[in-house]
Design an enzyme around this catalytic site. Structure first.
Site, PDB file in Angstrom:
ATOM      1  N   CYS A   2      42.373  28.156  32.825  1.00  0.00           N
ATOM      2  CA  CYS A   2      43.310  27.079  32.502  1.00  0.00           C
ATOM      3  C   CYS A   2      44.292  27.499  31.415  1.00  0.00           C
ATOM      4  CB  CYS A   2      42.549  25.864  31.989  1.00  0.00           C
ATOM      5  SG  CYS A   2      41.307  25.261  33.122  1.00  0.00           S
ATOM      6  N   ARG A  27      47.309  33.878  34.072  1.00  0.00           N
ATOM      7  CA  ARG A  27      45.909  33.640  33.718  1.00  0.00           C
ATOM      8  C   ARG A  27      45.077  33.212  34.926  1.00  0.00           C
ATOM      9  NH1 ARG A  27      45.423  32.471  28.083  1.00  0.00           N
ATOM     10  NH2 ARG A  27      43.727  31.017  28.422  1.00  0.00           N
ATOM     11  N   GLU A 489      35.890  51.827  37.829  1.00  0.00           N
ATOM     12  CA  GLU A 489      37.145  51.140  37.538  1.00  0.00           C
ATOM     13  C   GLU A 489      38.102  51.198  38.743  1.00  0.00           C
ATOM     14  OE1 GLU A 489      38.095  49.073  35.525  1.00  0.00           O
ATOM     15  OE2 GLU A 489      40.277  49.153  35.500  1.00  0.00           O
ATOM     16  N   LYS A 493      39.540  47.930  40.689  1.00  0.00           N
ATOM     17  CA  LYS A 493      40.973  47.661  40.901  1.00  0.00           C
ATOM     18  C   LYS A 493      41.239  47.306  42.356  1.00  0.00           C
ATOM     19  CE  LYS A 493      41.770  47.215  37.813  1.00  0.00           C
ATOM     20  NZ  LYS A 493      41.386  46.903  36.587  1.00  0.00           N
ATOM     21  N   GLU A 496      39.815  43.846  43.265  1.00  0.00           N
ATOM     22  CA  GLU A 496      40.513  42.731  42.625  1.00  0.00           C
ATOM     23  C   GLU A 496      41.794  42.357  43.347  1.00  0.00           C
ATOM     24  OE1 GLU A 496      39.730  42.844  37.857  1.00  0.00           O
ATOM     25  OE2 GLU A 496      40.850  44.514  38.670  1.00  0.00           O
ATOM     26  N   HIS A 512      21.069  58.492  47.694  1.00  0.00           N
ATOM     27  CA  HIS A 512      19.985  57.511  47.583  1.00  0.00           C
ATOM     28  C   HIS A 512      20.365  56.179  48.219  1.00  0.00           C
ATOM     29  CE1 HIS A 512      17.772  60.311  45.122  1.00  0.00           C
ATOM     30  NE2 HIS A 512      18.819  60.448  44.321  1.00  0.00           N
ATOM     31  N   LYS A 611      42.905  35.991  34.269  1.00  0.00           N
ATOM     32  CA  LYS A 611      43.164  37.072  33.320  1.00  0.00           C
ATOM     33  C   LYS A 611      42.287  36.928  32.092  1.00  0.00           C
ATOM     34  CE  LYS A 611      45.475  40.571  31.683  1.00  0.00           C
ATOM     35  NZ  LYS A 611      44.993  41.840  32.262  1.00  0.00           N
TER      36      LYS A 611
END
Ligand code: G6P
Length: 616
Positions: A2, A27, A489, A493, A496, A512, A611
């Site tokens: 929010c 956000r 990472e 990315k 997302e 494995h 965000k």
């Protein structure tokens, strides 16, 4: 999460509020709304589902006037995204309008109590309960708005940043915070005030800001000093800070998206992060955090890193750097798990919180636990003046500038760079790192920005390659040593922003389990830069190829062995193993970006993500 914007002054509030909401769009949200109040006491509320643009269109044929206003972008927690659940929420009589970021944990018993007093509710939200509670206090005890807000908040458990207006007191805006961020911009001679969840909507009007502390309620009136009181009604002096941020730093500057702008900013953000700290000509790293708290760091028996998301990946690299150069044991914890664990933490521990926003609720709560148990707290934070920066005993800002794209890029490389400088400085103080290594790493760090520029020159090639991967439903990312967190990472990315399922693994773990997934449809991204485990990852790539997998490799310039095997190779300049993540992550950021663009997705505002995650 929010976003809140508020205004009180002599200008029309609507354009300021809508512009502010646009600045907070990054956000993440699902609906938007605005309440406008004029000095005659006319209060109008408008809400729309979806983007701020929808709200703007809805307002086009309305008389949206008013010099006091509050506005909100909602990220659903209690109740589905809908106009009914969007903020602002009105009180029973319609005199109060309120916007809220956070969660009122005890809303159910309060709602029950208010229902027994005859209150009815139009939405499923915890927020509506709060605005009704304020009105209840106001009417029961005949209180002015700011006093009713303070009383009501004393009955509330949870996290909030709120802004409230009252049509019967059309000369004030009341705001408060507890565990959710809120900033107040101060106009010249208090002629106007701006309120927002972070500084970005305010910066075009003023650089003078007051960051509210937890448990503070503030009454804003035109031409008057702001009145801040604690929940216990003690007066607090406003601390006005000059926030050094430019409008250009929060705009796209000719790029199609914030994410690609921020990827491209990395050479410069690395320089900013090192400025005044990495003194290459003197072969020295100077960090005031380490100098000022030398004894604390030298005594530390253990370092615990707490963070979430991308910042957690940076923490994994930080662990390796600190253990190598300082010989202090380090653990890296998900803040969300740590906060509820019975962690063995004490005064001999240093807890490092890593956070771009400095507002992540779980990371703040993890710090709280560590504080209660006597640990020394350090922040590695990007947002200046944020809650984590203010909660910790010391800190090192990443200084990479505002990051607007939801997928974190330059913040990650900034965090890794700060860890490298911190480990060098502390390793030196401890006398653990040898002079040759210390100086060699400093030299090499100073070359990283130029080397990053070389990597960025391959953008067009990566954009072209990305077209071959848009079909994929799954990706595997493999790396070893310092490059293992880079694999995590890179996978994050892609997930997302392109919504392609991706997993990062330490390359040797592949056999494995994940190896069972590999076939001709499965792209495997291997980070295989030159380091001590190069031969090992070469074998892992062979294993992928012999099962038909398609390999996209990130290698060191001049590499032959991996390039012979891989389907596609991206070369990055040679550097030291511990610094390899700073270069190797860049092609992975670009790959994720271009795959998402190819798929026509909203790169800067991916679905469901926020965000700044200010609720747990
Ligand atoms: C959210 C963001 C991520 C970020 C994480 C931690 O999930 O979308 O990009 O890594 O929060 O945020 P922080 O601000 O604490 O680094």
């Amino acid at each position: 999460m929010c976003g809140i914007v508020g205004y009180i002054g002599n200008r029309e509030a609507c354009p300021i509020l809508i512009g502010g909401l646009r600045r907070l769009e990054y956000r993440g949200y699902d609906s938007a709304g605005i309440a406008l109040l004029n000095h005659e006491g006319n209060l109008n509320v408008y809400k729309e589902i979806g983007k701020v643009a929808n709200l703007e269109a809805h307002l086009a044929d309305k008389d949206a006037s008013g010099v006091i206003g509050i506005a909100h972008t909602r990220w659903a927690t209690h109740g589905v995204p809908s106009v009914r659940n969007a903020h602002p929420h009105l009180s029973q009589s319609g005199r109060l309008a309120l916007v809220h970021n956070g969660i009122i944990e005890n809303y159910a018993p309060i709602k029950q109590h208010l229902s027994e007093q005859g209150y009815t509710f139009q939405s499923d939200t915890d927020t509506e309960v709060l605005v009704q509670l304020i009105e209840f206090c106001q009417q029961r005890d005949n209180l002015p708005l700011h006093e009713a807000v303070r009383r009501a908040l004393n009955e509330v458990i949870g996290a909030y940043a709120i802004a409230v207006v009252d049509r019967q007191e059309p000369d004030m805006l009341v705001v408060a915070r507890q565990s959710s961020p809120l900033v107040i911009g101060v106009g010249e001679d208090n002629s106007e005030f701006f309120v927002a969840s972070d500084a970005t909507p305010i910066i075009e009007y003023t650089n003078n800001m007051v960051y509210l502390n937890d448990g503070e309620v503030t009454c804003l009136r035109i031409g008057q000093e702001m009145q801040i009181h604690t929940l216990q009604n003690e007066h607090v002096d406003a601390q006005v800070q000059f926030v050094d941020m430019s409008i250009g730093s929060i705009e796209k500057g000719g790029f199609d998206h914030f994410m690609i702008k921020e990827i491209y900013e990395q050479p410069q953000s690395m320089r900013e992060c090192m400025r005044g700290r990495l003194l290459a000509s003197r072969h020295e790293v100077v960090l005031s955090a380490v100098n000022l708290h030398r004894a604390k760091f030298l005594q530390a028996k253990r370092i615990i890193i707490v963070s979430c998301g991308t910042s957690w990946h940076a923490g994994l690299i930080g662990k390796q750097l600190i253990e190598s150069w300082c010989r202090i044991p380090v653990t890296v914890e998900y803040a969300s798990e740590f906060r509820y664990s019975d962690a063995v933490v004490g005064p001999d521990d240093v807890v490092i919180a890593v956070s771009q926003s400095g507002e992540t609720a779980d990371t703040l709560a993890a710090l709280q636990l560590a504080r209660e148990r006597g640990a020394f707290l350090m922040g590695i934070v990007n947002a200046v003046g944020s809650s984590i920066a203010r909660t910790t005993d010391t800190g090192i800002y990443t200084h990479v500038g505002p990051e607007i794209g939801v997928a974190s890029t330059k913040a990650f490389t900034g965090q890794v760079l700060v860890f490298a400088m911190f480990a060098l400085a502390l390793g030196r103080e401890k006398g653990v790192i040898d002079t040759q290594t210390y100086e060699h790493v400093i030299d090499e760090l100073s070359r990283i920005p130029d080397k990053m520029e070389t990597v960025l020159r391959q953008n067009d090639y990566i954009a072209d390659l990305s077209k071959r991967f848009t079909y994929a439903h799954n990706f595997i990312y493999l790396g070893r040593g310092y490059n293992y967190p880079v694999a995590l990472e890179g996978a994050l990315k892609l997930k997302e922003i392109s919504y392609i399922h991706a997993e990062g693994y330490p390359a040797a773990e592949m056999k494995h389990g994940p190896i069972a997934l590999i076939d001709g449809e499965m792209p495997v991204v291997c980070i295989a830069t030159h380091h001590q485990l190069y031969e090992k990852i070469l074998s892992n790539i062979q294993e992928v190829k012999s099962r038909g997998g398609r390999v996209f490799a990130v290698v060191t310039e001049g590499d032959e062995s991996v390039c012979k095997l891989a389907d596609y190779c991206i070369q990055v300049p040679e550097t030291l193993s511990p610094l390899a993540p700073l270069l190797a992550v860049v092609p992975l950021q670009l790959l994720a970006y271009h795959v998402a663009v190819q798929k026509g997705l909203n790169v800067d505002r991916p679905r469901n993500l926020a965000k700044s995650v200010t609720v747990e």
